[in-house]
Scaffold this motif. Sequence first.
Motif, mmCIF file in Angstrom:
data_model
loop_
_atom_site.group_PDB
_atom_site.id
_atom_site.type_symbol
_atom_site.label_atom_id
_atom_site.label_comp_id
_atom_site.label_asym_id
_atom_site.label_seq_id
_atom_site.Cartn_x
_atom_site.Cartn_y
_atom_site.Cartn_z
ATOM 1 N N ALA A 180 0.833 -1.210 0.000
ATOM 2 C CA ALA A 180 0.000 0.000 0.000
ATOM 3 C C ALA A 180 0.869 1.262 0.000
ATOM 4 O O ALA A 180 0.551 2.255 -0.668
ATOM 5 C CB ALA A 180 -0.941 -0.005 1.196
ATOM 6 N N ASP A 181 1.986 1.220 0.727
ATOM 7 C CA ASP A 181 2.901 2.369 0.729
ATOM 8 C C ASP A 181 3.610 2.529 -0.611
ATOM 9 O O ASP A 181 3.949 3.650 -1.007
ATOM 10 C CB ASP A 181 3.945 2.210 1.836
ATOM 11 C CG ASP A 181 3.400 2.543 3.214
ATOM 12 O OD1 ASP A 181 2.414 3.300 3.286
ATOM 13 O OD2 ASP A 181 3.951 2.041 4.217
ATOM 14 N N ASP A 182 3.868 1.418 -1.308
ATOM 15 C CA ASP A 182 4.489 1.488 -2.635
ATOM 16 C C ASP A 182 3.629 2.297 -3.599
ATOM 17 O O ASP A 182 4.151 2.909 -4.550
ATOM 18 C CB ASP A 182 4.674 0.084 -3.225
ATOM 19 C CG ASP A 182 5.756 -0.713 -2.528
ATOM 20 O OD1 ASP A 182 6.597 -0.112 -1.842
ATOM 21 O OD2 ASP A 182 5.746 -1.957 -2.674
ATOM 22 N N ILE A 183 2.322 2.272 -3.395
ATOM 23 C CA ILE A 183 1.390 3.024 -4.254
ATOM 24 C C ILE A 183 1.106 4.399 -3.674
ATOM 25 O O ILE A 183 1.146 5.418 -4.374
ATOM 26 C CB ILE A 183 0.077 2.235 -4.432
ATOM 27 C CG1 ILE A 183 0.336 0.850 -5.044
ATOM 28 C CG2 ILE A 183 -0.918 3.038 -5.268
ATOM 29 C CD1 ILE A 183 0.979 0.878 -6.418
ATOM 30 N N ARG A 184 0.820 4.466 -2.359
ATOM 31 C CA ARG A 184 0.354 5.691 -1.710
ATOM 32 C C ARG A 184 1.407 6.793 -1.701
ATOM 33 O O ARG A 184 1.118 7.948 -2.057
ATOM 34 C CB ARG A 184 -0.062 5.374 -0.265
ATOM 35 C CG ARG A 184 -0.524 6.585 0.543
ATOM 36 C CD ARG A 184 -0.797 6.218 1.996
ATOM 37 N NE ARG A 184 0.399 5.751 2.696
ATOM 38 C CZ ARG A 184 1.307 6.555 3.243
ATOM 39 N NH1 ARG A 184 1.155 7.881 3.174
ATOM 40 N NH2 ARG A 184 2.351 6.056 3.876
ATOM 41 N N ILE A 185 2.621 6.480 -1.303
ATOM 42 C CA ILE A 185 3.636 7.522 -1.141
ATOM 43 C C ILE A 185 4.043 8.128 -2.487
ATOM 44 O O ILE A 185 4.083 9.362 -2.616
ATOM 45 C CB ILE A 185 4.844 6.987 -0.347
ATOM 46 C CG1 ILE A 185 4.416 6.659 1.093
ATOM 47 C CG2 ILE A 185 5.986 8.009 -0.346
ATOM 48 C CD1 ILE A 185 5.490 5.979 1.931
ATOM 49 N N PRO A 186 4.338 7.350 -3.530
ATOM 50 C CA PRO A 186 4.652 7.982 -4.823
ATOM 51 C C PRO A 186 3.537 8.883 -5.353
ATOM 52 O O PRO A 186 3.821 9.882 -6.037
ATOM 53 C CB PRO A 186 4.902 6.782 -5.738
ATOM 54 C CG PRO A 186 5.425 5.721 -4.817
ATOM 55 C CD PRO A 186 4.610 5.904 -3.564
ATOM 56 N N LEU A 187 2.276 8.546 -5.052
ATOM 57 C CA LEU A 187 1.180 9.401 -5.500
ATOM 58 C C LEU A 187 1.311 10.816 -4.939
ATOM 59 O O LEU A 187 0.926 11.793 -5.590
ATOM 60 C CB LEU A 187 -0.171 8.801 -5.097
ATOM 61 C CG LEU A 187 -0.723 7.693 -5.993
ATOM 62 C CD1 LEU A 187 -1.937 7.032 -5.353
ATOM 63 C CD2 LEU A 187 -1.090 8.241 -7.372
ATOM 64 N N LYS A 188 1.867 10.966 -3.754
ATOM 65 C CA LYS A 188 2.065 12.293 -3.159
ATOM 66 C C LYS A 188 3.017 13.141 -3.996
ATOM 67 O O LYS A 188 3.013 14.371 -3.901
ATOM 68 C CB LYS A 188 2.610 12.157 -1.732
ATOM 69 C CG LYS A 188 1.649 11.490 -0.770
ATOM 70 C CD LYS A 188 2.302 11.173 0.569
ATOM 71 C CE LYS A 188 2.736 12.418 1.297
ATOM 72 N NZ LYS A 188 3.274 12.100 2.643
ATOM 73 N N TYR A 189 3.818 12.478 -4.815
ATOM 74 C CA TYR A 189 4.804 13.161 -5.650
ATOM 75 C C TYR A 189 4.421 13.103 -7.133
ATOM 76 O O TYR A 189 5.246 13.376 -8.001
ATOM 77 C CB TYR A 189 6.181 12.542 -5.423
ATOM 78 C CG TYR A 189 6.639 12.678 -3.991
ATOM 79 C CD1 TYR A 189 7.405 13.764 -3.581
ATOM 80 C CD2 TYR A 189 6.255 11.740 -3.034
ATOM 81 C CE1 TYR A 189 7.797 13.902 -2.257
ATOM 82 C CE2 TYR A 189 6.646 11.864 -1.715
ATOM 83 C CZ TYR A 189 7.411 12.946 -1.322
ATOM 84 O OH TYR A 189 7.796 13.093 -0.004
ATOM 85 N N GLY A 190 3.154 12.743 -7.402
ATOM 86 C CA GLY A 190 2.641 12.777 -8.763
ATOM 87 C C GLY A 190 2.871 11.519 -9.575
ATOM 88 O O GLY A 190 2.585 11.502 -10.780
ATOM 89 N N VAL A 244 0.509 -1.017 -11.114
ATOM 90 C CA VAL A 244 0.924 -2.222 -10.385
ATOM 91 C C VAL A 244 2.051 -1.911 -9.411
ATOM 92 O O VAL A 244 1.954 -2.189 -8.228
ATOM 93 C CB VAL A 244 1.345 -3.339 -11.362
ATOM 94 C CG1 VAL A 244 1.723 -4.611 -10.597
ATOM 95 C CG2 VAL A 244 0.216 -3.631 -12.354
ATOM 96 N N GLY A 245 3.149 -1.370 -9.899
ATOM 97 C CA GLY A 245 4.234 -0.982 -9.006
ATOM 98 C C GLY A 245 4.965 -2.149 -8.374
ATOM 99 O O GLY A 245 5.272 -2.106 -7.182
ATOM 100 N N ASP A 246 5.254 -3.199 -9.166
ATOM 101 C CA ASP A 246 5.955 -4.342 -8.578
ATOM 102 C C ASP A 246 7.160 -4.796 -9.402
ATOM 103 O O ASP A 246 7.707 -5.869 -9.159
ATOM 104 C CB ASP A 246 4.999 -5.520 -8.379
ATOM 105 C CG ASP A 246 4.559 -6.191 -9.673
ATOM 106 O OD1 ASP A 246 4.900 -5.673 -10.768
ATOM 107 O OD2 ASP A 246 3.885 -7.236 -9.609
#
Length: 488
Positions: free
Chosen positions: A93-103, A108-110
């Motif tokens: 969830a952090d792999d997706i959530r945190i990058p979203l804060k930076y656009g 998938v992100g794996d």
Amino acid sequence: MSFKIAIIGAGSVGFTKKLFTDILCVPEFKDIEFALTDLSEHNLQMIKAILDRIVEANRLPTRVTATTDRRKALEGARYVISCVRVGGLEAYADDIRIPLKYGIDQCVGDTICAGGILYGQRNIPVILDFCKDIREVAETNVKFLNYANPMAMNTWAAIEYGKVDTVGLCHGVQHGAEQIAEVLGARSTQELDYVCSGINHQTWFIDLRLNGRPIGKDELVAAFEAHPVYSRQEKLRIDVLKRFGVYSTESNGHLSEYLPWYRKRPDEITRWIDMSDWIHGETGGYLRHSTETRNWFETEYPQFLEAASKPIDREKRSNEHASHILEALETNRVYRGHFNVKNNGVITNLPQDAIIESPGFVDRFGINMAAGIMLPEACAATCIASINVQRMSVHAAISGDIDLLKLAVLHDPLVGAVSTPEEVWQMVDEMVVAQAAWLPQYAHAVPAARVRLSTSQVKTREWAGAARRSVRSIEELRAEKAALKQAG
């Protein structure tokens, strides 16, 4: 035949069941032992009960054991299969959530991108622990079959640093071939002959024949654009086919993450994706799918257990590589597949140290790759960009060098298209702090990262992404399944 197969991460219940039934479709394998291991005793007991039910229903002498003691499971194993997800859905969830804060909007992100790189940082120390145990307690000539993502990074670490005979396995090539067969009107993939080569999740159908007749770019583009479903779901993939001249194995959503052109602006994301299913580009789509699948399985477990009482149907053996590789190695029945191995001259215009995915043949002498393949230049350029990121990511994971980790993320094609260096440096600090429990090699760097975060002037935003869907409840999933059954 009697030998032992250890499955690490066997708590991935659905996938473990598929591997198990596939392997038991080989008549010579009925007397083998499966040793299941996982961190979750709960999941282990669920999957063991299912596999025991299969063994009982089919009146097999197959033995199934389950333990949280990994070394015990690996003792005497001839084959080790890994399907682990280090950090589980919490870290994912952090792999997706945190990058979203930076656009940075990932489907998938794996594999690479910000999420895939951090996923590799969590996995690689664990992979090396696996390899140490394998070297010490498994059979001398043990083969390690890695199904876990990020495929290239995990396999790279296991071969280069773990010193274990390793092959990485994925099903992207098979799925791409199924699509091509369908759009060309073939009755099955048996009518297709193809050479598919590149790196995992960026493999390319560089030679394609239908019943011996070469299929060119124009014919394939026309076939996909005429298809009533794929023309809508695979818009980005078809655009890449038009520009590169060859079709990619990877799904619309996955492929969009590895290229710097299609996910760098929200309006561009919505232009190229399709929301009919997560795999076509939805923001955080695989995280949502994985969460729903876990919830569904927990709730519907009695039905899964009941279904395990049915006889194994050998006609339904899947096209996952593992059972076919084991069959070829043990019986000398030759198998042709696509495997992730160190390049060493297999693809002439990719780096020699890279982990490539390309055709090979398996028999009792091992996995023998078809060498001397040259990719089209655009495909090679795209793969090399990812390989450079993978190499730095593996070296960072081994050394615990947070500056090298930041450089790896900075050089990622999509990250570089979206974020500034200052944003990347802060994002990596934030991800390392959030995931510190699974990143022992960065323990020394976490305190300084916390200090930098407390004084940073880099602005972020709370953003759900360009195309986010909510996780559906069990009731919603049941209703959807019932509606599909009624419509069908």
